[in-house]
Scaffold this active site. Structure first.
Site, PDB file in Angstrom:
ATOM      1  N   ARG A 299      -0.332   0.411  15.342  1.00 60.30           N
ATOM      2  CA  ARG A 299      -0.720   1.821  15.466  1.00 60.30           C
ATOM      3  C   ARG A 299      -0.926   2.256  16.921  1.00 60.30           C
ATOM      4  NH1 ARG A 299      -1.411   4.351  10.765  1.00 60.30           N
ATOM      5  NH2 ARG A 299      -2.072   3.212   8.913  1.00 60.30           N
TER       6      ARG A 299
ATOM      7  N   ASP B 182       3.806  11.373  10.459  1.00 60.60           N
ATOM      8  CA  ASP B 182       3.812  12.598  11.275  1.00 60.60           C
ATOM      9  C   ASP B 182       3.377  12.327  12.716  1.00 60.60           C
ATOM     10  OD1 ASP B 182       1.336  12.058  10.102  1.00 60.60           O
ATOM     11  OD2 ASP B 182       0.692  14.141  10.129  1.00 60.60           O
ATOM     12  N   ASP B 183       2.335  11.516  12.896  1.00 58.29           N
ATOM     13  CA  ASP B 183       1.867  11.247  14.263  1.00 58.29           C
ATOM     14  C   ASP B 183       2.908  10.475  15.072  1.00 58.29           C
ATOM     15  OD1 ASP B 183      -0.604  12.504  13.992  1.00 58.29           O
ATOM     16  OD2 ASP B 183      -1.543  10.715  13.140  1.00 58.29           O
TER      17      ASP B 183
ATOM     18  N   GLY C 201       1.224   2.559   9.121  1.00 59.44           N
ATOM     19  CA  GLY C 201       1.010   1.827   7.874  1.00 59.44           C
ATOM     20  C   GLY C 201       2.323   1.414   7.230  1.00 59.44           C
TER      21      GLY C 201
ATOM     22  N   ASP D  93       2.000   8.147   2.020  1.00 57.60           N
ATOM     23  CA  ASP D  93       1.137   9.303   1.749  1.00 57.60           C
ATOM     24  C   ASP D  93       1.918  10.522   1.250  1.00 57.60           C
ATOM     25  OD1 ASP D  93      -0.759   7.629   2.744  1.00 57.60           O
ATOM     26  OD2 ASP D  93      -1.051   8.686   4.631  1.00 57.60           O
TER      27      ASP D  93
ATOM     28  N   LYS E 207       8.641   8.096   7.414  1.00 57.46           N
ATOM     29  CA  LYS E 207       7.996   7.041   6.622  1.00 57.46           C
ATOM     30  C   LYS E 207       6.555   7.411   6.321  1.00 57.46           C
ATOM     31  CE  LYS E 207       4.997   5.016   8.205  1.00 57.46           C
ATOM     32  NZ  LYS E 207       3.882   4.419   8.954  1.00 57.46           N
ATOM     33  N   THR E 208       6.072   7.181   5.194  1.00 58.95           N
ATOM     34  CA  THR E 208       4.654   7.067   4.837  1.00 58.95           C
ATOM     35  C   THR E 208       4.487   7.140   3.327  1.00 58.95           C
ATOM     36  OG1 THR E 208       2.395   7.884   5.005  1.00 58.95           O
ATOM     37  CG2 THR E 208       4.089   9.555   5.255  1.00 58.95           C
TER      38      THR E 208
ATOM     39  N   GLU F 299      -2.228  -2.496  -2.200  1.00 58.25           N
ATOM     40  CA  GLU F 299      -1.434  -3.107  -3.284  1.00 58.25           C
ATOM     41  C   GLU F 299      -0.016  -2.545  -3.357  1.00 58.25           C
ATOM     42  OE1 GLU F 299      -4.378  -1.850  -3.444  1.00 58.25           O
ATOM     43  OE2 GLU F 299      -5.742  -3.167  -4.527  1.00 58.25           O
TER      44      GLU F 299
HETATM   45  P1  FBP Z   1       0.684   5.899   7.663  1.00 59.28           P
HETATM   46  O1  FBP Z   1       0.250   7.337   7.683  1.00 59.28           O
HETATM   47  O2  FBP Z   1       0.708   5.279   9.002  1.00 59.28           O
HETATM   48  O3  FBP Z   1       1.975   5.723   6.926  1.00 59.28           O
HETATM   49  O4  FBP Z   1      -0.388   5.069   6.831  1.00 59.28           O
HETATM   50  C1  FBP Z   1      -0.752   5.400   5.549  1.00 59.28           C
HETATM   51  C2  FBP Z   1      -2.006   4.707   5.081  1.00 59.28           C
HETATM   52  O5  FBP Z   1      -1.675   3.735   4.120  1.00 59.28           O
HETATM   53  C3  FBP Z   1      -3.027   5.709   4.537  1.00 59.28           C
HETATM   54  O6  FBP Z   1      -2.772   6.006   3.180  1.00 59.28           O
HETATM   55  C4  FBP Z   1      -4.320   4.992   4.774  1.00 59.28           C
HETATM   56  O7  FBP Z   1      -5.397   5.897   4.914  1.00 59.28           O
HETATM   57  C5  FBP Z   1      -4.080   4.270   6.075  1.00 59.28           C
HETATM   58  O8  FBP Z   1      -2.692   4.056   6.146  1.00 59.28           O
HETATM   59  C6  FBP Z   1      -4.812   2.956   6.178  1.00 59.28           C
HETATM   60  O9  FBP Z   1      -4.634   2.445   7.446  1.00 59.28           O
HETATM   61  P2  FBP Z   1      -4.739   0.907   7.855  1.00 59.28           P
HETATM   62  O10 FBP Z   1      -3.469   0.253   7.420  1.00 59.28           O
HETATM   63  O11 FBP Z   1      -4.809   0.950   9.345  1.00 59.28           O
HETATM   64  O12 FBP Z   1      -5.915   0.323   7.183  1.00 59.28           O
END
Ligand code: FBP
Length: 550
Positions: free
Chosen positions: A141, A171-172, A77, A201, A198-199, A423
């Site tokens: 992904r 993490d993944d 993400g 989250d 990065k994330t 957003e």
């Molecule tokens: P990452 O863990 O890859 O950084 O992604 C975070 C995130 O934004 C989560 O908060 C959310 O659940 C998910 O990606 C949404 O995924 P997608 O962009 O595939 O709709």
């Protein structure tokens, strides 16, 4: 590319670097490390990259200035600051030697496997400095975990003379970076692999990593929006706003937004699980707060809902664990293939226990469908697709109706729904993220020039001014343990969930009853890039509370 006035001004911003990275560096090595869990298994799986020391960069008289070709991948993400990691790495390798080259693999790890790439130039990089988004090379992904992918990768790396690969991910993706580092080391391919945390989250953090990049900007963006809603809410005084915020499993984003905005209610998934709350308990908790405010004549309010909530309700968690098991083919460890969604649902319904079936049947049809069907390539339930905010408000409305019949509630309840995620993921990075990301990228160039592989780029002490930040690297194996994923035991980086005995949560608990009853809203306003430091350069409240001494 056409630009707004802010973009033009931002392009000229020179991100700050820690003092240690402002000139030549030496490596200061710490003691040998161990993984956070399952030491023997992790050591056996990563014989070439296990046990390496934590390293820190210190100023030196001179350093190795050989030209080096490096590749970079954006994985998963989007998170604000990704472009600055790339520009920091670019400036880092060029500062070593103008003949160094940086290549970007396109649309995530798949670009490495499919040999799709670009070479960065000064003009190209300059277009993206201090901008949000991952559009410079795109993200994806694709899971990098099979030998065939690693072998396909080495072909293009050799062709381009690339000696090191930087993988920017959560993490993944960093787990996969570690597996790749180990594979290339075992094969003696001479390619180093470096990860970067990065994330949005905020769940890739530990003793060594203070925060994942993007969390700061994303939370500030959501908090601006939540603050605006709260002001609207306090102006019209007629709605309860149910606001779901991203964050996947962890509730760090919800908690940070609550600390910034002081909503009436903020649910924390980790607490729901610890208290073994059922869905009905959660609904009752919200309904009671609505009733209390109604008794004071306040038929309005705000509720923050972390997007992973549903996974943490113990009965639903048990159900998801079994769904993950049955949807995995035990022979291959890969997701089972089905001809159609209906066939998949029928298979699931025939395969789960009566207890889990009862839980599944108690959920609305769309949630039921989501749980049975969609997984991302890492096997995660796609919680962002589940409309928990609507589920909760409908259940609260039902409970309040029942209480009305019993004479226990005579207020009004009308709900609005919001979901904040996309957003905030590509907002222009805050000064914190702009500096932090640039430093992470620049730092990665020094891990590479010092021959490191299987390390994550780490910048610490980030609540101090940037010059005092500590730059270095942490072996990724140090963060790993064995967990059950997709029906199999796998080595993975341990995800950081909200700690219920941590300072941010404890502070929230000390305030939440007051915020629930009173209208104590704070309106943080938009991120500021230029102006006084107390307005522009503050880190998240989570980080400030975590790092507060004493
Ligand atoms: P990452 O863990 O890859 O950084 O992604 C975070 C995130 O934004 C989560 O908060 C959310 O659940 C998910 O990606 C949404 O995924 P997608 O962009 O595939 O709709």
């Amino acid at each position: 590319m056409e630009k707004s006035a802010l973009q033009i001004a931002r392009a000229a911003y020179q991100p700050k670097l820690p003092k240690a990275l402002q000139g030549p560096v030496n490596v200061k090595e710490g003691a040998a490390t161990q993984s956070v869990g399952n030491q023997e298994e992790i050591k056996a799986l990563f014989p070439n990259t296990y046990g390496m020391p934590v390293v820190e960069f210190v100023p030196a008289e001179s350093e190795n200035k050989d030209a080096i070709n490096v590749g970079i991948i954006l994985s998963g993400g989007q998170a604000p600051g990704g472009h600055n990691v790339i520009s920091g790495l670019y400036d880092g390798v060029k500062s070593l030697n103008r003949d160094s080259k940086l290549y970007g693999f396109l649309m995530g790890p798949g670009g490495l496997v499919d040999h799709k790439y670009v070479e960065f130039t000064d003009e190209f990089i300059d277009e993206y400095r201090n901008t949000g988004g991952f559009d410079i090379i795109g993200s994806g992904r694709t899971k990098l975990e099979k030998e065939a992918q690693f072998e396909s990768g080495i072909e293009i790396l050799r062709q381009l003379g690339i000696k090191a690969l930087v993988i920017i991910g959560g993490d993944d993706s960093n787990t996969n970076a570690c597996v790749l580092a180990e594979y290339y080391a075992a094969k003696k391919y001479g390619v180093q692999v470096i990860g970067c945390p990065k994330t949005i989250d905020g769940d890739l953090k530990n003793e060594q990593i203070e925060t994942s990049f993007g969390f700061d900007t994303a939370c500030k963006t959501y908090s601006e929006l939540i603050g605006n809603i709260q002001r609207d809410c306090n102006s019209a005084r007629k709605y309860w706003h149910f606001i779901k915020v991203m964050g996947r499993s962890a509730s760090h984003i919800a908690l940070e937004c609550a600390l910034q905005c002081q909503p009436n209610i903020c649910l924390i998934s980790e607490e729901v699980e610890a208290k073994q709350m059922s869905l009905d308990d959660v609904v009752e908790y919200i309904a009671k707060a609505v009733a209390l405010r109604a008794a004071d004549g306040n038929n309005f309010g705000t509720v923050l809902v972390p997007e992973g909530l549903i996974e943490f309700i113990p009965a639903i968690k048990k159900l998801i664990a079994q769904l993950n098991e049955v949807l995995t083919d035990p022979a291959t460890g890969e997701p089972r293939e089905f001809k159609s969604a209906d066939e998949q649902i029928a298979f699931v319904l025939n395969s789960i226990t009566a207890e889990n079936m009862a839980v599944l049947e108690s959920l609305p049809a769309d949630v039921k469908r989501q749980l049975c069907l969609d997984r991302d390539p890492h096997g995660n339930v796609q919680v962002s697709l589940i409309e928990t905010e609507k589920l909760l408000s409908a259940m609260v409305a039902k409970k309040l109706d029942a209480w009305k019949q019993e004479g226990k509630f005579n207020g009004k309840f009308s709900a609005q729904h919001h979901f904040f995620g996309y957003e905030g993921r590509c907002a222009a990075p805050s000064n914190y993220d702009a500096d932090y990301c640039y430093s992470l990228g620049y730092n990665a160039s020094r891990l590479i020039s010092n021959g490191k592989t299987g390390y994550m780029s780490v910048i610490r002490n980030t609540t101090a001014p940037a010059a005092e930040w500590i730059a270095g690297g942490v072996p990724i194996t140090m963060m790993m343990n064995i967990e059950r994923r997709n029906g199999a035991n796998k080595p993975v980086i341990r995800k950081a969930l909200v700690e219920l005995d941590g300072a941010p949560f404890k502070y929230f608990v000390s305030k939440r009853d007051d915020w629930a009853r009173r209208t104590a809203y704070v309106y943080p306003g938009p991120i500021q890039y230029f102006g006084p430091t107390e307005v522009c350069d503050q880190c998240t409240k989570t980080l400030a509370l975590e790092q507060a001494k004493g």
